[in-house]
Design a protein around this motif. Structure first.
Motif, PDB file in Angstrom:
ATOM      1  N   ARG A   1       0.833  -1.199   0.000  1.00 20.04           N
ATOM      2  CA  ARG A   1       0.000   0.000   0.000  1.00 20.04           C
ATOM      3  C   ARG A   1       0.871   1.255   0.000  1.00 20.04           C
ATOM      4  NH1 ARG A   1      -1.283   3.853   3.022  1.00 20.04           N
ATOM      5  NH2 ARG A   1      -0.055   3.025   4.738  1.00 20.04           N
ATOM      6  N   ARG A   2       1.913   1.256   0.849  1.00 15.62           N
ATOM      7  CA  ARG A   2       2.810   2.412   0.908  1.00 15.62           C
ATOM      8  C   ARG A   2       3.573   2.575  -0.401  1.00 15.62           C
ATOM      9  NH1 ARG A   2       3.406   0.494   6.307  1.00 15.62           N
ATOM     10  NH2 ARG A   2       5.282  -0.683   5.763  1.00 15.62           N
ATOM     11  N   ARG A   3       3.968   1.450  -0.994  1.00 17.29           N
ATOM     12  CA  ARG A   3       4.704   1.514  -2.255  1.00 17.29           C
ATOM     13  C   ARG A   3       3.845   2.153  -3.343  1.00 17.29           C
ATOM     14  NH1 ARG A   3       5.391  -0.725  -7.017  1.00 17.29           N
ATOM     15  NH2 ARG A   3       3.632  -2.151  -6.739  1.00 17.29           N
ATOM     16  N   GLN A   4       2.559   1.838  -3.345  1.00 17.03           N
ATOM     17  CA  GLN A   4       1.655   2.383  -4.347  1.00 17.03           C
ATOM     18  C   GLN A   4       1.179   3.792  -3.998  1.00 17.03           C
ATOM     19  OE1 GLN A   4      -1.589  -0.260  -5.254  1.00 17.03           O
ATOM     20  NE2 GLN A   4      -0.271  -2.014  -5.619  1.00 17.03           N
ATOM     21  N   GLY A   5       1.501   4.248  -2.773  1.00 17.56           N
ATOM     22  CA  GLY A   5       1.128   5.605  -2.383  1.00 17.56           C
ATOM     23  C   GLY A   5      -0.341   5.776  -2.098  1.00 17.56           C
ATOM     24  N   ARG A   6      -1.033   4.709  -1.684  1.00 18.75           N
ATOM     25  CA  ARG A   6      -2.451   4.808  -1.363  1.00 18.75           C
ATOM     26  C   ARG A   6      -2.610   5.346   0.056  1.00 18.75           C
ATOM     27  NH1 ARG A   6      -2.398  -0.510  -2.944  1.00 18.75           N
ATOM     28  NH2 ARG A   6      -3.277  -1.213  -0.962  1.00 18.75           N
ATOM     29  N   ASN A   7      -3.321   6.469   0.166  1.00 16.28           N
ATOM     30  CA  ASN A   7      -3.515   7.123   1.460  1.00 16.28           C
ATOM     31  C   ASN A   7      -4.828   6.657   2.068  1.00 16.28           C
ATOM     32  OD1 ASN A   7      -4.186   9.131   3.499  1.00 16.28           O
ATOM     33  ND2 ASN A   7      -2.513  10.344   2.618  1.00 16.28           N
ATOM     34  N   TYR A   8      -4.830   6.345   3.348  1.00 14.26           N
ATOM     35  CA  TYR A   8      -6.042   5.873   4.004  1.00 14.26           C
ATOM     36  C   TYR A   8      -7.171   6.889   3.943  1.00 14.26           C
ATOM     37  CZ  TYR A   8      -3.136   2.279   6.217  1.00 14.26           C
ATOM     38  OH  TYR A   8      -2.292   1.234   6.452  1.00 14.26           O
ATOM     39  N   SER A   9      -6.835   8.180   4.049  1.00 15.61           N
ATOM     40  CA  SER A   9      -7.885   9.181   4.230  1.00 15.61           C
ATOM     41  C   SER A   9      -8.775   9.314   3.006  1.00 15.61           C
ATOM     42  CB  SER A   9      -7.280  10.542   4.553  1.00 15.61           C
ATOM     43  OG  SER A   9      -6.618  11.074   3.439  1.00 15.61           O
ATOM     44  N   GLY A  10      -8.184   9.207   1.818  1.00 10.86           N
ATOM     45  CA  GLY A  10      -8.968   9.369   0.602  1.00 10.86           C
ATOM     46  C   GLY A  10      -9.609  10.743   0.494  1.00 10.86           C
ATOM     47  N   GLY A  11      -9.167  11.699   1.301  1.00 13.56           N
ATOM     48  CA  GLY A  11      -9.800  13.013   1.353  1.00 13.56           C
ATOM     49  C   GLY A  11      -8.921  14.085   0.777  1.00 13.56           C
ATOM     50  N   GLU A  12      -8.995  15.261   1.390  1.00 12.40           N
ATOM     51  CA  GLU A  12      -8.242  16.390   0.858  1.00 12.40           C
ATOM     52  C   GLU A  12      -6.759  16.225   1.123  1.00 12.40           C
ATOM     53  OE1 GLU A  12      -8.565  19.910   3.805  1.00 12.40           O
ATOM     54  OE2 GLU A  12     -10.430  18.824   3.967  1.00 12.40           O
ATOM     55  N   GLY A  13      -5.977  16.888   0.319  1.00 21.18           N
ATOM     56  CA  GLY A  13      -4.528  16.821   0.520  1.00 21.18           C
ATOM     57  C   GLY A  13      -3.957  15.570  -0.095  1.00 21.18           C
ATOM     58  N   GLY A  14      -2.658  15.462  -0.096  1.00 24.26           N
ATOM     59  CA  GLY A  14      -2.005  14.291  -0.662  1.00 24.26           C
ATOM     60  C   GLY A  14      -0.885  13.858   0.221  1.00 24.26           C
ATOM     61  N   GLY A  15       0.001  13.067  -0.344  1.00 27.66           N
ATOM     62  CA  GLY A  15       1.157  12.628   0.429  1.00 27.66           C
ATOM     63  C   GLY A  15       0.839  11.427   1.274  1.00 27.66           C
ATOM     64  N   GLU A  16       1.863  10.846   1.833  1.00 30.14           N
ATOM     65  CA  GLU A  16       1.729   9.625   2.613  1.00 30.14           C
ATOM     66  C   GLU A  16       1.950   9.899   4.089  1.00 30.14           C
ATOM     67  OE1 GLU A  16       0.888   6.067   3.797  1.00 30.14           O
ATOM     68  OE2 GLU A  16       0.571   6.848   1.796  1.00 30.14           O
ATOM     69  N   ASN A  17       1.189   9.256   4.901  1.00 33.20           N
ATOM     70  CA  ASN A  17       1.320   9.380   6.340  1.00 33.20           C
ATOM     71  C   ASN A  17       1.296   7.975   6.915  1.00 33.20           C
ATOM     72  OD1 ASN A  17       1.074   9.804   9.078  1.00 33.20           O
ATOM     73  ND2 ASN A  17      -0.332  11.532   8.860  1.00 33.20           N
ATOM     74  N   ASN A  18       2.416   7.522   7.446  1.00 30.09           N
ATOM     75  CA  ASN A  18       2.497   6.163   7.958  1.00 30.09           C
ATOM     76  C   ASN A  18       1.881   6.019   9.350  1.00 30.09           C
ATOM     77  OD1 ASN A  18       3.804   5.186   5.680  1.00 30.09           O
ATOM     78  ND2 ASN A  18       5.803   5.798   6.436  1.00 30.09           N
ATOM     79  N   ASN A  19       1.614   7.127  10.009  1.00 28.74           N
ATOM     80  CA  ASN A  19       0.963   7.088  11.301  1.00 28.74           C
ATOM     81  C   ASN A  19      -0.548   7.113  11.092  1.00 28.74           C
ATOM     82  OD1 ASN A  19      -0.027   7.407  13.875  1.00 28.74           O
ATOM     83  ND2 ASN A  19       1.385   9.040  14.437  1.00 28.74           N
ATOM     84  N   TRP A  20      -1.136   5.944  10.868  1.00 30.13           N
ATOM     85  CA  TRP A  20      -2.543   5.902  10.512  1.00 30.13           C
ATOM     86  C   TRP A  20      -3.445   6.363  11.640  1.00 30.13           C
ATOM     87  CZ3 TRP A  20      -5.558   2.884  13.575  1.00 30.13           C
ATOM     88  CH2 TRP A  20      -4.980   1.788  14.198  1.00 30.13           C
ATOM     89  N   GLU A  21      -3.019   6.189  12.904  1.00 24.66           N
ATOM     90  CA  GLU A  21      -3.848   6.636  14.019  1.00 24.66           C
ATOM     91  C   GLU A  21      -4.014   8.155  13.995  1.00 24.66           C
ATOM     92  OE1 GLU A  21      -3.403   4.705  17.871  1.00 24.66           O
ATOM     93  OE2 GLU A  21      -1.854   3.438  16.994  1.00 24.66           O
ATOM     94  N   GLU A  22      -2.921   8.866  13.711  1.00 27.07           N
ATOM     95  CA  GLU A  22      -2.985  10.324  13.620  1.00 27.07           C
ATOM     96  C   GLU A  22      -3.792  10.750  12.415  1.00 27.07           C
ATOM     97  OE1 GLU A  22       0.007  14.113  12.859  1.00 27.07           O
ATOM     98  OE2 GLU A  22       0.838  12.197  13.502  1.00 27.07           O
ATOM     99  N   LEU A  23      -3.601  10.055  11.304  1.00 28.62           N
ATOM    100  CA  LEU A  23      -4.263  10.418  10.060  1.00 28.62           C
ATOM    101  C   LEU A  23      -5.772  10.221  10.148  1.00 28.62           C
ATOM    102  CD1 LEU A  23      -3.921  11.261   7.087  1.00 28.62           C
ATOM    103  CD2 LEU A  23      -3.702   8.853   6.525  1.00 28.62           C
ATOM    104  N   LEU A  24      -6.205   9.107  10.734  1.00 26.50           N
ATOM    105  CA  LEU A  24      -7.621   8.778  10.754  1.00 26.50           C
ATOM    106  C   LEU A  24      -8.360   9.332  11.950  1.00 26.50           C
ATOM    107  CD1 LEU A  24      -7.569   5.041   9.587  1.00 26.50           C
ATOM    108  CD2 LEU A  24      -7.737   7.106   8.212  1.00 26.50           C
ATOM    109  N   PHE A  25      -7.670   9.464  13.081  1.00 25.59           N
ATOM    110  CA  PHE A  25      -8.375   9.831  14.301  1.00 25.59           C
ATOM    111  C   PHE A  25      -7.859  11.117  14.939  1.00 25.59           C
ATOM    112  CE2 PHE A  25      -8.497   5.179  13.901  1.00 25.59           C
ATOM    113  CZ  PHE A  25      -9.859   5.009  13.784  1.00 25.59           C
ATOM    114  N   GLY A  26      -6.911  11.764  14.306  1.00 25.73           N
ATOM    115  CA  GLY A  26      -6.398  13.016  14.852  1.00 25.73           C
ATOM    116  C   GLY A  26      -5.391  12.748  15.913  1.00 25.73           C
TER     117      GLY A  26
END
Length: 259
Positions: free
Chosen positions: A234-259
């Protein structure tokens, strides 16, 4: 190995930690999950909003109302007379609660409040757990829009590119309930709302799905898994969990999804 979220044939369960962290909501009469809210931005079209669980209780609506930006902050809470007869546009934050922002707008004569989310987390529900709005006497409608939409709205207001807005808020239909069991939502039920999108399901229905799949049953936006190989791909393909605004990769999914 390709999994359910990546479009392959093999389904992969959602991370157990993620399942525990996804918020559960017990529905009451004021719950935003029972209502749909749409903001009409003139030539800018319509955008989805979430109705605040404070202020005027739905259903309500307004057409052809002017908008004015107001930014009360801690220690400087006065809202100018420019909002009188208009909908006040306010960014979330500044050391002032949702209830106090709405109250200041109401005192200045505003007929409603559009709150702009100040981070990328969406959807976000404005709650009044301390009953502050009720104590203050907030009776005007309050809604929230996502950050990127709100920032454009603020720019349009400042540049004179936006004249009037329309807002409608009412009960969702039965067809807009839980897509998994095909039943509507009712007061007293517990629902689970996906952190990657605004889709919600009965808790039992959602858990049954997410224990076998790592995506939303409606829009297929991904959630984390406990499969290390899948996560590397998933990281290699650059798929972001949020699917929302902004781009880039964030490996800390807890911060990305739940603040």
């Amino acid at each position: 190995m390709m999994g359910g979220g990546g479009g392959g044939a093999t389904a992969i369960p959602t991370s157990k930690v993620c399942l525990e962290k996804i918020p559960r909501i017990v529905i009451d009469e004021r719950s935003s999950i029972l209502h749909e809210c749409v903001l009409k931005l003139g030539k800018g079209g319509e955008v989805d909003a979430t109705v605040g669980e404070l202020g005027l209780e739905p259903p309500w609506g307004m057409e052809g109302v002017g908008v004015e930006v107001a930014e009360p902050v801690m220690g400087e809470r006065e809202v100018g007379e420019g909002v009188k007869g208009k909908v006040a546009v306010m960014r979330r934050g500044g050391g002032v609660t949702f209830a106090k922002k709405a109250w200041e707008a109401q005192k200045a004569g505003a007929v409603g409040v559009i709150m702009v989310q100040n981070v990328g987390i969406w959807p976000y529900v404005m709650k009044d757990s301390k009953k502050e709005a009720e104590a203050l006497g907030v009776v005007i409608p309050v809604l929230m829009i996502k950050r990127n939409v709100g920032e454009k709205l603020i720019l349009d207001c400042g540049g004179g590119g936006l004249g009037e807005v329309g807002i409608r808020c009412g009960k969702i239909g039965e067809e807009d309930g839980c897509i998994i069991c095909r039943e509507g939502f009712s007061v007293g039920e517990t629902v689970l709302r996906m952190p990657t999108c605004s889709h919600a399901f009965h808790e039992a229905c959602a858990l049954q799905w997410l224990k076998a799949h790592n995506n939303c049953p409606v829009c297929r936006r991904e959630l984390p898994t406990d499969d290390e190989e899948y996560e590397r791909e998933r990281r290699r393909q650059g798929r972001n969990y949020s699917g929302g605004e902004g781009g880039g990769e964030n490996n800390n999914w807890e911060e990305l999804l739940f603040g």
